[in-house]
Scaffold this motif. Structure first.
Motif, PDB file in Angstrom:
ATOM      1  N   SER A  21       0.961  -1.155   0.027  1.00 55.26           N
ATOM      2  CA  SER A  21      -0.149   0.029  -0.012  1.00 55.26           C
ATOM      3  C   SER A  21       0.979   1.299   0.019  1.00 55.26           C
ATOM      4  O   SER A  21       0.484   2.290  -0.728  1.00 55.26           O
ATOM      5  CB  SER A  21      -1.091   0.023   1.325  1.00 55.26           C
ATOM      6  N   LEU A  22       1.803   1.245   0.764  1.00 58.00           N
ATOM      7  CA  LEU A  22       2.749   2.498   1.154  1.00 58.00           C
ATOM      8  C   LEU A  22       3.533   2.728  -0.446  1.00 58.00           C
ATOM      9  O   LEU A  22       3.652   3.856  -0.976  1.00 58.00           O
ATOM     10  CB  LEU A  22       3.746   2.490   2.145  1.00 58.00           C
ATOM     11  N   VAL A  23       3.889   1.724  -0.945  1.00 52.86           N
ATOM     12  CA  VAL A  23       4.639   1.692  -2.191  1.00 52.86           C
ATOM     13  C   VAL A  23       3.909   2.177  -3.420  1.00 52.86           C
ATOM     14  O   VAL A  23       4.325   2.943  -4.374  1.00 52.86           O
ATOM     15  CB  VAL A  23       5.628   0.486  -2.394  1.00 52.86           C
ATOM     16  N   GLN A  24       2.611   1.306  -3.447  1.00 52.92           N
ATOM     17  CA  GLN A  24       2.026   1.375  -4.700  1.00 52.92           C
ATOM     18  C   GLN A  24       0.956   2.688  -4.693  1.00 52.92           C
ATOM     19  O   GLN A  24       0.608   3.328  -5.564  1.00 52.92           O
ATOM     20  CB  GLN A  24       1.434   0.178  -5.190  1.00 52.92           C
ATOM     21  N   GLN A  25       0.171   2.511  -3.599  1.00 51.45           N
ATOM     22  CA  GLN A  25      -0.835   3.657  -3.423  1.00 51.45           C
ATOM     23  C   GLN A  25      -0.371   4.953  -3.006  1.00 51.45           C
ATOM     24  O   GLN A  25      -0.825   5.851  -3.528  1.00 51.45           O
ATOM     25  CB  GLN A  25      -2.018   3.016  -2.349  1.00 51.45           C
ATOM     26  N   ASP A  26       0.587   5.136  -1.932  1.00 47.06           N
ATOM     27  CA  ASP A  26       0.731   6.240  -1.468  1.00 47.06           C
ATOM     28  C   ASP A  26       2.232   6.689  -2.141  1.00 47.06           C
ATOM     29  O   ASP A  26       2.558   7.792  -1.932  1.00 47.06           O
ATOM     30  CB  ASP A  26       1.174   6.073   0.014  1.00 47.06           C
ATOM     31  N   SER A  27       2.865   5.867  -2.774  1.00 46.34           N
ATOM     32  CA  SER A  27       3.952   6.234  -3.804  1.00 46.34           C
ATOM     33  C   SER A  27       5.237   6.669  -3.001  1.00 46.34           C
ATOM     34  O   SER A  27       5.640   8.120  -3.386  1.00 46.34           O
ATOM     35  CB  SER A  27       3.456   7.178  -4.903  1.00 46.34           C
ATOM     36  N   VAL A  28       5.498   6.316  -2.038  1.00 47.85           N
ATOM     37  CA  VAL A  28       6.552   6.662  -1.148  1.00 47.85           C
ATOM     38  C   VAL A  28       7.954   6.489  -1.867  1.00 47.85           C
ATOM     39  O   VAL A  28       8.058   5.428  -2.582  1.00 47.85           O
ATOM     40  CB  VAL A  28       6.475   6.037   0.374  1.00 47.85           C
ATOM     41  N   PHE A  29       8.840   7.267  -1.291  1.00 46.70           N
ATOM     42  CA  PHE A  29      10.359   7.040  -2.332  1.00 46.70           C
ATOM     43  C   PHE A  29      10.876   5.818  -1.701  1.00 46.70           C
ATOM     44  O   PHE A  29      11.503   4.983  -2.160  1.00 46.70           O
ATOM     45  CB  PHE A  29      11.156   8.289  -1.671  1.00 46.70           C
ATOM     46  N   GLY A  30      10.664   5.238  -0.299  1.00 45.69           N
ATOM     47  CA  GLY A  30      11.530   4.328   0.359  1.00 45.69           C
ATOM     48  C   GLY A  30      10.810   4.290   1.881  1.00 45.69           C
ATOM     49  O   GLY A  30       9.796   4.696   2.133  1.00 45.69           O
ATOM     50  N   LEU A  31      11.324   3.034   2.490  1.00 48.78           N
ATOM     51  CA  LEU A  31      10.686   2.595   3.708  1.00 48.78           C
ATOM     52  C   LEU A  31      11.699   2.649   4.648  1.00 48.78           C
ATOM     53  O   LEU A  31      12.849   2.341   4.738  1.00 48.78           O
ATOM     54  CB  LEU A  31      10.037   1.409   3.612  1.00 48.78           C
ATOM     55  N   LEU A  32      10.930   3.248   6.043  1.00 43.97           N
ATOM     56  CA  LEU A  32      11.816   3.016   7.349  1.00 43.97           C
ATOM     57  C   LEU A  32      11.054   1.830   7.897  1.00 43.97           C
ATOM     58  O   LEU A  32       9.707   1.833   7.896  1.00 43.97           O
ATOM     59  CB  LEU A  32      11.543   3.951   8.251  1.00 43.97           C
ATOM     60  N   THR A  33      11.603   0.640   8.781  1.00 43.69           N
ATOM     61  CA  THR A  33      10.859  -0.344   8.847  1.00 43.69           C
ATOM     62  C   THR A  33      11.372  -0.623  10.614  1.00 43.69           C
ATOM     63  O   THR A  33      12.604  -0.721  10.681  1.00 43.69           O
ATOM     64  CB  THR A  33      11.016  -1.462   8.244  1.00 43.69           C
ATOM     65  N   VAL A  34      10.434  -0.698  11.528  1.00 42.65           N
ATOM     66  CA  VAL A  34      10.627  -1.009  12.774  1.00 42.65           C
ATOM     67  C   VAL A  34      10.007  -2.134  13.264  1.00 42.65           C
ATOM     68  O   VAL A  34       9.014  -2.074  13.919  1.00 42.65           O
ATOM     69  CB  VAL A  34      10.429   0.165  13.829  1.00 42.65           C
ATOM     70  N   THR A  35      10.086  -3.357  12.531  1.00 40.38           N
ATOM     71  CA  THR A  35       9.319  -4.633  12.804  1.00 40.38           C
ATOM     72  C   THR A  35      10.349  -5.799  12.636  1.00 40.38           C
ATOM     73  O   THR A  35      11.401  -5.758  11.606  1.00 40.38           O
ATOM     74  CB  THR A  35       8.336  -4.446  11.753  1.00 40.38           C
ATOM     75  N   ALA A  36       9.812  -6.760  12.938  1.00 37.72           N
ATOM     76  CA  ALA A  36      10.627  -8.225  12.696  1.00 37.72           C
ATOM     77  C   ALA A  36       9.797  -8.975  11.662  1.00 37.72           C
ATOM     78  O   ALA A  36      10.326 -10.244  11.475  1.00 37.72           O
ATOM     79  CB  ALA A  36      10.750  -8.836  14.200  1.00 37.72           C
ATOM     80  N   ALA A  37       8.646  -8.336  11.353  1.00 42.19           N
ATOM     81  CA  ALA A  37       7.904  -9.127  10.305  1.00 42.19           C
ATOM     82  C   ALA A  37       8.227  -9.010   8.843  1.00 42.19           C
ATOM     83  O   ALA A  37       7.138  -8.967   7.965  1.00 42.19           O
ATOM     84  CB  ALA A  37       6.427  -8.854  10.696  1.00 42.19           C
ATOM     85  N   LEU A  38       9.197  -8.151   8.427  1.00 43.29           N
ATOM     86  CA  LEU A  38       9.258  -7.676   7.180  1.00 43.29           C
ATOM     87  C   LEU A  38       9.908  -8.724   6.201  1.00 43.29           C
ATOM     88  O   LEU A  38       9.622  -8.834   4.935  1.00 43.29           O
ATOM     89  CB  LEU A  38      10.393  -6.613   7.140  1.00 43.29           C
ATOM     90  N   GLY A  39      10.397  -9.881   6.607  1.00 44.79           N
ATOM     91  CA  GLY A  39      11.207 -10.953   5.823  1.00 44.79           C
ATOM     92  C   GLY A  39      10.244 -11.300   4.628  1.00 44.79           C
ATOM     93  O   GLY A  39      11.048 -11.478   3.310  1.00 44.79           O
ATOM     94  N   ASP A  40       8.985 -11.594   4.669  1.00 47.57           N
ATOM     95  CA  ASP A  40       8.274 -12.131   3.499  1.00 47.57           C
ATOM     96  C   ASP A  40       8.171 -10.789   2.433  1.00 47.57           C
ATOM     97  O   ASP A  40       7.921 -11.119   1.318  1.00 47.57           O
ATOM     98  CB  ASP A  40       6.963 -12.656   3.794  1.00 47.57           C
ATOM     99  N   SER A  41       8.590  -9.709   2.903  1.00 47.47           N
ATOM    100  CA  SER A  41       8.317  -8.508   1.772  1.00 47.47           C
ATOM    101  C   SER A  41       9.417  -8.000   0.961  1.00 47.47           C
ATOM    102  O   SER A  41       9.222  -7.448   0.107  1.00 47.47           O
ATOM    103  CB  SER A  41       7.562  -7.250   2.595  1.00 47.47           C
ATOM    104  N   LEU A  42      10.724  -8.786   1.617  1.00 46.83           N
ATOM    105  CA  LEU A  42      11.999  -8.050   1.122  1.00 46.83           C
ATOM    106  C   LEU A  42      12.341  -8.729  -0.368  1.00 46.83           C
ATOM    107  O   LEU A  42      12.797  -7.581  -1.296  1.00 46.83           O
ATOM    108  CB  LEU A  42      13.193  -8.471   1.967  1.00 46.83           C
ATOM    109  N   ASP A  43      11.983  -9.669  -0.748  1.00 48.36           N
ATOM    110  CA  ASP A  43      12.011 -10.202  -2.222  1.00 48.36           C
ATOM    111  C   ASP A  43      11.359  -9.065  -3.247  1.00 48.36           C
ATOM    112  O   ASP A  43      12.029  -8.486  -4.242  1.00 48.36           O
ATOM    113  CB  ASP A  43      11.622 -11.527  -2.615  1.00 48.36           C
ATOM    114  N   ARG A  44      10.067  -8.812  -2.871  1.00 46.22           N
ATOM    115  CA  ARG A  44       9.273  -7.754  -3.826  1.00 46.22           C
ATOM    116  C   ARG A  44       9.993  -6.454  -3.736  1.00 46.22           C
ATOM    117  O   ARG A  44       9.999  -5.678  -4.803  1.00 46.22           O
ATOM    118  CB  ARG A  44       7.778  -7.999  -3.362  1.00 46.22           C
TER     119      ARG A  44
END
Length: 406
Positions: free
Chosen positions: A111-134
């Motif tokens: 949602s942040l990358v496609q709908q909100d069109s953010v430049f990049g991401l800050l992440t404070v979570t341990a649940a990011l792993g499955d999203s990293l390939d994409r």
């Protein structure tokens, strides 16, 4: 459960700290330019601002540990904007809660990358792993909390992938310890895997170790854990636990007059815990992967001033995940500054990867962002809660895996 997906923060990152053109490691002190910001068509970049995304575990298992993270982001962005922004652009962000769920993380990052069109991401979570390939395939810059195997992603940046357990072993030895009890909250596969790495490292430097001694506050007695520690002949302990669980065990050890030369908790370096858990944790030590708050200095003063001004809702700024998030944000701003007046995602990744001595403005020891994923942090600080339980004291500003330091 807390020690499932979230447990990585306790013994790598966050238990946290390693930190980026061979620039002098100066933090992104705003990078404001007197020239007019260039017009660009990169995602999230307009003539007067750059929009980034923040993903944080704000609810769900273990979310309390990350309570202060958004304040750290607000403080560092507020400071940058006050100083003119980056190349004349103000920094803004949209944030989402992933509830410590990989599937929800995938939804919110999309949602942040496609709908909100953010430049990049800050992440404070341990649940990011499955999203990293994409995110890697899309070349979206990501800066934040890490697990050790995330270093293979060129678009992902952090200042700490893993800390050497040898350093903690040296600390325990220097305190007189010869055999270490390993206390855990639960027995998740991940916890046992990481614990095994610590056990092997401790044995390699001559420390004895126990098997995992599991504690569940809902069903167990801390006195039972203390009995197991005593029966094993351990004279020190290390906690792969929640702060509350370790406090209960430490308190029970004192009540049983169990003489431990040292007790080390891998998480809990938060001044906000002192009013409630400080007395129970008196004498307990903590590894710290950034400059300890108590060590002071210009970098700590700058952090405190930014927290006071731009995150006033955080009454106690001396919290580890506020600092972690502040440093992640500083690193992201550094990447934007290096990417130039018309930043692109590819330019950000390439430029930040070349930084060889990033130190977050003096908050961490300089690191090379080109290879820090393969370099465990060998030298870091240790603090201890004082006998009254109302303050942390610096024991070592720097102790290394080979036993050297100050």
């Amino acid at each position: 459960m807390f020690l499932g997906r979230l447990s990585a923060r306790l013994w790598g990152g966050v238990a946290a700290a390693a930190l980026a053109v061979a620039v002098t490691g100066c933090s992104a002190s705003g990078g404001g330019s007197t020239t007019e910001a260039a017009a660009c068509d990169s995602p999230g970049v307009t003539a007067d601002q750059v929009k980034i995304g923040l993903v944080v575990t704000d609810s769900g298992p273990g979310s309390a540990a990350f309570d202060s993270a958004r304040s750290g982001v607000d403080a560092r962005i507020g400071l940058a904007n006050q100083e003119g922004g980056i190349h004349g652009r103000q920094i803004v962000y949209e944030w989402r809660d992933d509830a410590n769920s990989p599937s929800q993380n995938a939804n919110v990052t999309t949602s942040l990358v496609q709908q909100d069109s953010v430049f990049g991401l800050l992440t404070v979570t341990a649940a990011l792993g499955d999203s990293l390939d994409r995110l890697a395939a899309q070349q979206v810059p990501v800066v934040g909390f890490a697990q050790p195997d995330w270093g293979k992603y060129q678009n992902f940046f952090t200042y700490l992938y893993a800390a050497s357990p040898d350093t903690i072993g040296r600390y325990i030895q220097a305190s007189g310890g010869t055999k270490v009890a390993f206390v855990t909250t639960g027995t998740s596969a991940f916890t046992l895997q990481v614990m095994a790495r610590y056990q092997a490292a401790f044995r390699a430097i001559g420390l004895g170790t126990t098997d995992a001694i599991s504690y569940a506050s809902s069903t167990d007695s801390p006195a039972r854990v203390v009995q197991q520690i005593s029966a094993a002949g351990a004279d020190s302990m290390i906690g792969f636990t929640t702060s509350g669980d370790f406090a209960a065990i430490a308190q029970a050890a004192r009540a049983a007059h169990l003489d431990l030369s040292s007790s080390v908790a891998l998480t809990g370096y938060d001044h906000g815990l002192l009013p409630t858990l400080g007395p129970a944790l008196s004498g307990v030590s903590f590894p710290v992967y950034f400059r300890p708050f108590e060590a002071g200095g210009a970098a700590i003063d700058r952090y405190r001033a930014a927290m006071t001004r731009f995150a006033p809702e955080t009454f106690v700024p001396e919290q580890q995940f506020a600092m972690h998030a502040y440093i992640y944000t500083d690193m992201f701003l550094r990447g934007l500054e290096l990417a130039g007046p018309c930043p692109t995602r590819e330019g950000f990744i390439s430029a930040l990867r070349k930084v060889s001595n990033y130190d977050a403005g003096g908050l961490i020891a300089p690191i090379n962002l080109g290879n820090n994923a393969s370099q465990p942090l060998n030298c870091y600080a240790f603090v201890k809660i004082n006998p009254a339980g109302n303050a942390f004291q610096v024991v070592h500003e720097r102790l290394c895996a080979d036993g050297t330091g100050n």
